[in-house]
Design a protein around this motif. Structure first.
Motif, PDB file in Angstrom:
ATOM      1  N   ARG A 460      57.276 -13.933  31.371  1.00  0.00           N
ATOM      2  CA  ARG A 460      57.057 -13.849  29.934  1.00  0.00           C
ATOM      3  C   ARG A 460      56.099 -14.956  29.503  1.00  0.00           C
ATOM      4  NH1 ARG A 460      61.969 -14.456  25.788  1.00  0.00           N
ATOM      5  NH2 ARG A 460      61.152 -16.559  25.523  1.00  0.00           N
ATOM      6  N   LEU A 461      55.124 -14.563  28.670  1.00  0.00           N
ATOM      7  CA  LEU A 461      54.155 -15.523  28.148  1.00  0.00           C
ATOM      8  C   LEU A 461      54.360 -15.690  26.644  1.00  0.00           C
ATOM      9  CD1 LEU A 461      50.829 -14.476  29.949  1.00  0.00           C
ATOM     10  CD2 LEU A 461      52.509 -16.187  30.635  1.00  0.00           C
ATOM     11  N   GLY A 462      54.665 -16.894  26.211  1.00  0.00           N
ATOM     12  CA  GLY A 462      54.815 -17.153  24.787  1.00  0.00           C
ATOM     13  C   GLY A 462      56.071 -16.535  24.213  1.00  0.00           C
ATOM     14  N   ASP A 463      56.075 -16.324  22.896  1.00  0.00           N
ATOM     15  CA  ASP A 463      57.232 -15.779  22.203  1.00  0.00           C
ATOM     16  C   ASP A 463      57.389 -14.292  22.473  1.00  0.00           C
ATOM     17  OD1 ASP A 463      57.667 -18.280  21.091  1.00  0.00           O
ATOM     18  OD2 ASP A 463      56.412 -17.847  19.337  1.00  0.00           O
ATOM     19  N   PHE A 464      58.634 -13.828  22.451  1.00  0.00           N
ATOM     20  CA  PHE A 464      58.928 -12.410  22.644  1.00  0.00           C
ATOM     21  C   PHE A 464      58.535 -11.646  21.384  1.00  0.00           C
ATOM     22  CE2 PHE A 464      61.834  -8.745  22.592  1.00  0.00           C
ATOM     23  CZ  PHE A 464      61.526  -8.191  23.826  1.00  0.00           C
ATOM     24  N   LYS A 465      57.716 -10.620  21.529  1.00  0.00           N
ATOM     25  CA  LYS A 465      57.188  -9.875  20.387  1.00  0.00           C
ATOM     26  C   LYS A 465      57.984  -8.584  20.174  1.00  0.00           C
ATOM     27  CE  LYS A 465      53.539 -12.655  20.043  1.00  0.00           C
ATOM     28  NZ  LYS A 465      53.217 -13.491  18.877  1.00  0.00           N
ATOM     29  N   VAL A 466      58.364  -8.305  18.939  1.00  0.00           N
ATOM     30  CA  VAL A 466      58.994  -7.048  18.566  1.00  0.00           C
ATOM     31  C   VAL A 466      58.242  -6.498  17.359  1.00  0.00           C
ATOM     32  CG1 VAL A 466      61.108  -5.880  17.830  1.00  0.00           C
ATOM     33  CG2 VAL A 466      61.238  -7.809  19.414  1.00  0.00           C
ATOM     34  N   LEU A 467      57.581  -5.367  17.535  1.00  0.00           N
ATOM     35  CA  LEU A 467      56.794  -4.736  16.473  1.00  0.00           C
ATOM     36  C   LEU A 467      55.753  -5.692  15.901  1.00  0.00           C
ATOM     37  CD1 LEU A 467      59.584  -2.749  14.565  1.00  0.00           C
ATOM     38  CD2 LEU A 467      57.927  -1.892  16.228  1.00  0.00           C
ATOM     39  N   SER A 468      55.279  -6.589  16.755  1.00  0.00           N
ATOM     40  CA  SER A 468      54.289  -7.563  16.311  1.00  0.00           C
ATOM     41  C   SER A 468      53.214  -7.705  17.385  1.00  0.00           C
ATOM     42  CB  SER A 468      54.950  -8.928  16.064  1.00  0.00           C
ATOM     43  OG  SER A 468      53.974  -9.895  15.719  1.00  0.00           O
ATOM     44  N   PRO A 469      51.966  -7.318  17.076  1.00  0.00           N
ATOM     45  CA  PRO A 469      50.916  -7.398  18.100  1.00  0.00           C
ATOM     46  C   PRO A 469      50.540  -8.833  18.424  1.00  0.00           C
ATOM     47  CG  PRO A 469      49.982  -6.762  15.982  1.00  0.00           C
ATOM     48  CD  PRO A 469      51.474  -6.761  15.807  1.00  0.00           C
TER      49      PRO A 469
END
Length: 598
Positions: A460-469
């Protein structure tokens, strides 16, 4: 996001007879044509399969060249996007629409011995198709830049400019492929399957030749510049290959249809029937094209390289669909049209086809999921294509493969609806299918884009994205991310929805108490055993070169699948087992002869 669709809405189930189709009294119809409506489609399927096999092998060769010379980065995105956008033509006016509208009507005319009417129908359909195709090609050339800006607004300026340039060239090539689909329809109706399905070999070879030639000229140039120049030459290969793919079929068409008369006569009764079916089928294919564009738009929101990786995975994914599903479906469509007044014969043909498709495609799904890393690596990992991209494409391919059986089986089920006169059904459910695939894809793709392949491992790179490009900086950081896996999973969910609706629609049209069923349940033990063995082999053969490990693993797992599937009651499994026994006997005999000679 899936390949075809069907609605559960009810339509009249009475088959469409030739009288109803053409509005011509029965006593005026010529019925002196050959009465072979009960002919087995096995030979036709073999010929279609052989032609498709050659075209797909050449297609894999083309993808090997694309991976090596163009790669899966910025230029790869531009090339793949540019090839997708003009396929509006191929999807709207090509084989799918002609299968629903032209081929059944033309096949009936040929079967009734009305050769003159068949020639005039074919000529009128070609004339109308050529005019429409020419207008769309012209519009595509003029509107290339707005189209790219509309669909891929997050592309960098240099990638967008290259995409526009390639789109303008490729539109003409795809136009020729539409005309080639008309020739394919005519040849299929006359049971001449091999040439039309082998003709795409020319299209693939032309592109490879142009890429190799460009590399020979510019191999000392900076790699980034060289990849762009090779992509431009490959686009011209699309044009020349498309023209040759059409022209190579013309002589046989003219020989089979000496009464062919080109025209724009849309007032003929039979042409009117084709046009009546053409409209709904066009809408259905239009929804499929919307699906392709939705895939393209959504992939354009992901990290760089997603469009190219998605394209590589789709080429491999469609290989078994083309070899096994399309070969059976294409050869069965004219026969189904001839059997539309005999539901029992149609059901028998449909069940046999589903068993044949399911047997081979189920193993393909197992192989792609468990051995996908070896397969992708052996095919693509060279030149501009590295090991991390191999893992990326494997994950996408595995996600697609979860719905492979459903997608492949739907091809034949949809043809059963076409043969029964239901051209409107696929258009209705396609809207739902596209919406579902897009919704699931959007929910998942940004989450998967948080993960990247680094030195063969997923992290995983950086923050986990949910519905966010991702931000523009993250999208351009060069990491090999997995966002496209979410899009593939959306396609899988939609494929199973389509398959379920389609089975029940066919049951309704044919007035069956129970829907037709595929062989997956009967082959569960064989498939699970092959999957476990495939996972073990993928781990155990890792030290070997990919070009050795992949075929060894496929042969061993395939052999176990065939042996265990033999007792399933699926005829295709018995045929495959017998074929394998004969092959082993020949090898053993040859080895013994060699030993005696020594």
């Amino acid at each position: 996001m899936g390949v075809s669709a069907l609605t559960a809405r009810a339509y009249p189930t009475a088959p469409i007879a030739p009288v109803a189709c053409f509005g011509i009294p029965a006593d005026q119809q010529r019925l002196d044509g050959p009465d072979d409506s009960t002919r087995s489609s096995g030979k036709g399927a073999i010929l279609v399969g052989a032609g498709i096999f050659l075209s797909r092998v050449s297609g894999i060769g083309r993808e090997v060249a694309v991976a090596a010379f163009i790669g899966a980065g910025r230029v790869g995105d531009a090339y793949r996007a540019a090839l997708t956008i003009p396929r509006l033509l191929q999807n709207l006016l090509g084989e799918g629409v002609l299968s629903a509208s032209f081929i059944p009507i033309y096949s009936q005319l040929v079967e009734q011995g009305r050769r003159k009417d068949a020639g005039r129908l074919a000529g009128a359909v070609f004339g109308l198709l050529a005019v429409i195709t020419g207008l769309v090609v012209l519009a595509g050339w003029v509107l290339a830049k707005p189209l790219v800006s509309l669909l891929l607004w997050r592309l960098s300026d240099d990638t967008a400019d290259l995409t526009v340039e390639l789109v303008r060239v490729m539109f003409a090539g795809i136009g020729f492929i539409v005309l080639a689909a008309w020739a394919l329809g005519v040849l299929n109706a006359h049971r001449r399957f091999f040439l039309s399905y082998a003709a795409p070999v020319i299209w693939n070879v032309a592109q490879v030749a142009f890429m190799v030639g460009a590399w020979l000229v510019w191999h000392n140039v900076d790699p980034a510049t060289r990849a762009s120049d090779i992509a431009r030459m490959a686009a011209w290969g699309v044009v020349l290959g498309g023209a040759l793919q059409f022209l190579v079929q013309v002589p046989l068409v003219l020989r089979l249809v000496p009464t062919l008369r080109l025209s724009l006569n849309w007032r003929r009764p039979d042409v009117g029937v084709v046009l009546n079916r053409f409209g709904p089928a066009l809408i259905g294919r239009g929804v499929v094209q919307v699906s392709a564009y939705v895939d393209l738009i959504l992939a354009g929101l992901l990290a760089g390289g997603a469009i190219a990786a998605l394209g590589f995975a789709q080429v491999i994914y469609f290989l078994p669909i083309s070899l096994f599903a399309m070969s059976v479906a294409a050869s069965d469509l004219p026969e189904m049209a001839r059997e539309q007044d005999d539901p029992e014969a149609l059901v028998r043909r449909l069940q046999t086809g589903l068993d044949r498709i399911g047997f081979y495609v189920l193993f393909s799904a197992v192989a792609f999921i468990t051995l996908g890393g070896l397969i992708v690596g052996a095919l693509l990992e060279r030149g501009q294509f590295n090991g991390d991209q191999t893992v990326q494409v494997w994950w996408i391919l595995a996600a697609y493969s979860l719905g492979l059986v459903a997608s492949a089986s739907s091809r034949l089920l949809q043809n059963a609806c076409f043969a029964a006169g239901d051209a409107k059904g696929p258009a209705r459910v396609a809207v739902v299918r596209v919406a579902l695939a897009a919704a699931v894809g959007v929910v998942l793709m940004f989450s998967f884009d948080s993960y990247a392949v680094i030195n063969g491992s997923v992290e995983r790179l950086g923050d986990f994205k949910v519905l966010s490009p991702l931000s523009d900086a993250e999208r351009a950081d060069g990491a090999v991310r997995l966002g496209a896996v979410g899009l593939a999973l959306g396609s899988t969910v939609a494929a199973w929805l389509e398959y379920g609706i389609l089975r029940h629609r066919v049951r309704y049209l044919l007035r069956r108490r129970r829907p037709v069923r595929g062989p997956t349940g009967r082959l569960a033990v064989a498939a699970l055993s092959a999957a476990v063995l495939g996972g073990v082999l993928a781990w155990g053969l890792e030290p070997l070169p990919l070009l050795v490990a992949a075929p060894v693993a496929l042969l061993v797992t395939g052999g176990i699948y065939v042996v265990l599937g033999r007792g399933s009651g699926v005829a295709a499994a018995e045929e495959a087992a017998n074929l394998m026994e004969r092959a082993l006997a020949q090898v053993t005999k040859a080895a013994r002869s060699k030993n005696r000679g020594e």
